[in-house]
Design an enzyme around this catalytic site. Structure first.
Site, mmCIF file in Angstrom:
data_model
loop_
_atom_site.group_PDB
_atom_site.id
_atom_site.type_symbol
_atom_site.label_atom_id
_atom_site.label_comp_id
_atom_site.label_asym_id
_atom_site.label_seq_id
_atom_site.Cartn_x
_atom_site.Cartn_y
_atom_site.Cartn_z
ATOM 1 N N LYS A 170 2.940 6.743 5.246
ATOM 2 C CA LYS A 170 2.106 5.643 4.783
ATOM 3 C C LYS A 170 2.687 4.295 5.178
ATOM 4 O O LYS A 170 3.900 4.097 5.193
ATOM 5 C CB LYS A 170 1.973 5.711 3.257
ATOM 6 C CG LYS A 170 0.931 4.783 2.672
ATOM 7 C CD LYS A 170 -0.479 5.275 2.942
ATOM 8 C CE LYS A 170 -1.525 4.241 2.564
ATOM 9 N NZ LYS A 170 -1.537 3.069 3.467
ATOM 10 N N LYS A 188 -0.069 3.718 -2.655
ATOM 11 C CA LYS A 188 -1.099 4.756 -2.532
ATOM 12 C C LYS A 188 -0.502 6.144 -2.352
ATOM 13 O O LYS A 188 -1.206 7.148 -2.521
ATOM 14 C CB LYS A 188 -2.049 4.419 -1.382
ATOM 15 C CG LYS A 188 -2.854 3.146 -1.596
ATOM 16 C CD LYS A 188 -3.887 2.974 -0.491
ATOM 17 C CE LYS A 188 -4.721 1.717 -0.706
ATOM 18 N NZ LYS A 188 -3.999 0.488 -0.327
ATOM 19 N N SER A 214 0.799 -1.233 0.000
ATOM 20 C CA SER A 214 0.000 0.000 0.000
ATOM 21 C C SER A 214 0.826 1.275 0.000
ATOM 22 O O SER A 214 0.256 2.370 -0.052
ATOM 23 C CB SER A 214 -0.954 0.009 1.203
ATOM 24 O OG SER A 214 -2.036 -0.859 0.971
ATOM 25 N N SER A 239 -6.070 3.704 4.182
ATOM 26 C CA SER A 239 -5.467 2.867 3.140
ATOM 27 C C SER A 239 -6.541 2.141 2.340
ATOM 28 O O SER A 239 -6.396 0.963 1.969
ATOM 29 C CB SER A 239 -4.489 1.853 3.751
ATOM 30 O OG SER A 239 -3.617 1.343 2.776
#
Length: 388
Positions: free
Chosen positions: A228, A69, A66, A126
Site C-alpha cells: 500500500k 487503509k 492512506s 486507495s
C-alpha cells in the site's frame, strides 16, 4: 547430578542435529552497513521470524495517510474469514461515503456495490469512498468502525498507533509508526494469504473508470507483490511494500519521503539489501520432535518434546552452520502430562545474539502409571537425586 548430566547430553545431540553440515570452525560472514534511506522513518522486517534487519525512527508516531487503509482492509478480511460478510454482499452507498474527499473508487450515492469491488477499490485505487462504505457496512458508522480498528491494532501489538478514520485523511490524533505498519503488513500476509494476491493487482476498473495501483514497484520489480501507498501534505510520500524471492520474504516500510519516485527508490534499496545479505530459514516445524525426555511415574518412560508452531530465523547468508542451540528441560518431568504442557525452552543464538527463545511442549499425552510403577519410579528418582 546424573539426571542433569543426561539432559546436557540430550542438548549436545540436538545441537549437532541442527547444522546442515558440520564445520570445524565457523566462518565469519561479512555484511556492510545498511544503505542510507531518505525518509522520516523506515523499517525492514522478515514477516516469518519478525526480525528487524534495518530501521531508523521506526517507533516515531507519524501520520500514516492512506497506509491506514491496510487496517481497513485487514478488518474486512477478518469479517470475511469469520463468515459475517461475503464478497458478494451488496453494500449500500451513503451520502457520507459518496462525499468523502480525496482518492476515489467513484461509487455513486444510492447504489449498491459488491464487497469485492469495494475491497479492491480500497487496496488498488486507495478509494476513500470505498473505505467509508465498507466501514459503515461492517460497523454501522465510520466512527464505530474506527473503534474496531483501534481494538484490532492493540490485539496485533501496534502500541504506537491510533486511528481517527478509515481512510487516512488528516486528523489531529491519527498516527502510526513504521514498525507498527510492518506488524500490520505481516498480519495481512500471514493471517489471510487467500486474499493477498489482490495487493499485487496493477489495475482495477469500476464505474468504467480504470485506475492503476499506486505502488510503482509492482511494475519495476517482479518479486514485489504488495502492499500500500500513502500520501498527504503532512505525511509526505509513504509506502509499505513486500517482496518474495525464493523462500525469503521481506516487508519494507518508509514514511515521509519527498515524492512517489523517492519512496519507490528507498524501498527498493531496502529490499535489495535484505535479499542480498540475509536468508529466512525454517529451523523447526510445528509438531516436529526435537528430543525425547525421560518421564517419571507414567505409563510411558519417554515423551516427545517439540514446538507448537514453525520456527524461522533470519540470518546472514551462509551462516546457518554458525547457529548454536540448546534445549533446557525441566530437571524432573512427572506424569500425568498433557499435549501442550510446557516442559522447557529451546534457544537458538548467532554470534551471541539470541534469535529464538521459545517454550518446548509435550507432543503426546502420558497418563500416570499404575500404583507399583509410580512407587518404583519414585524410589529410583530418590536415589538418583542423592547422587553427586
Amino acid at each position: 547430578m546424573a539426571l542433569k548430566s543426561a539432559f546436557r547430553t540430550l542438548t549436545v545431540v540436538f545441537v549437532l542435529m541442527l547444522a546442515l553440515t558440520a564445520k570445524v570452525m565457523a566462518q565469519s560472514v561479512l555484511i556492510p552497513s545498511p544503505p542510507q534511506i531518505a525518509g522520516s522513518s523506515y523499517v525492514l522486517m522478515d514477516p516469518k521470524s519478525g526480525r528487524i534487519i534495518m530501521d531508523e525512527n521506526s517507533h516515531e508516531r507519524l501520520p500514516p495517510a492512506s497506509l491506514t487503509k491496510m487496517m481497513t482492509a485487514y478488518i474486512v478480511e477478518r469479517e470475511l474469514d469469520e463468515g459475517r460478510i461475503s464478497m458478494t454482499d451488496m453494500v449500500p452507498i451513503s451520502v457520507n461515503a459518496w462525499k468523502t474527499e480525496g482518492s476515489r473508487t467513484f461509487v455513486r450515492e444510492g447504489t449498491q456495490v459488491a464487497v469485492e469491488d469495494l475491497f479492491r477499490g480500497v487496496i488498488i485505487q486507495s478509494g476513500n469512498d470505498a473505505s467509508v462504505a465498507l466501514a459503515e457496512f461492517i460497523a454501522g458508522s465510520e466512527q464505530a468502525f474506527v473503534d474496531i480498528m483501534n481494538q484490532q491494532a492493540q490485539l496485533l501489538g501496534m502500541k504506537d498507533t491510533h486511528f481517527e478514520n478509515a481512510t487516512g485523511l488528516p486528523a489531529p490524533n491519527h498516527y502510526s509508526t513504521a514498525y507498527d505498519l510492518a506488524i500490520l503488513a505481516r498480519a495481512i500476509i500471514n493471517d489471510y494469504p487467500e486474499n493477498y494476491s489482490i495487493y499485487s493487482e496493477k489495475h482495477f476498473t469500476f464505474n468504467d473508470i480504470r485506475q492503476p495501483n499506486r505502488n510503482s514497484l509492482l511494475w519495476r520489480d517482479s518479486s514485489v507483490d504488495g502492499l500500500k501507498t500513502g500520501h498527504t501534505e503532512q505525511a509526505g510520500y509513504c509506502l509499505v511494500a513486500s517482496a518474495k524471492r525464493d523462500d525469503t520474504r521481506f516487508i519494507a516500510v518508509v514514511m515521509g519521503t519527498s515524492s512517489t519516485q523517492a519512496r519507490a527508490q528507498e524501498i527498493q534499496k531496502m529490499l535489495n539489501y535484505g535479499f542480498r545479505y540475509y536468508d529466512s530459514e525454517r529451523l523447526f516445524q510445528a509438531g516436529q520432535e526435537l528430543i525425547e525426555a525421560k518421564v517419571w511415574g507414567g505409563e510411558a518412560n519417554q515423551i516427545s518434546v517439540g514446538l507448537a508452531e514453525d520456527v524461522y530465523v533470519t540470518i546472514p547468508r551462509g551462516s546457518r552452520d554458525s547457529l548454536e542451540s540448546t534445549v533446557d528441560l525441566d530437571s524432573v518431568i512427572k506424569a500425568p502430562i498433557k499435549v501442550g504442557d510446557e516442559l522447557g525452552r529451546v534457544k537458538v543464538s548467532y554470534n551471541g545474539d539470541v534469535l529464538v527463545d521459545q517454550p518446548v511442549l509435550a507432543l503426546t499425552d502420558v497418563p500416570e502409571g499404575g500404583f507399583f510403577k509410580r512407587i518404583w519410579d519414585a524410589i529410583k528418582l530418590f536415589f538418583i537425586q542423592l547422587m553427586p
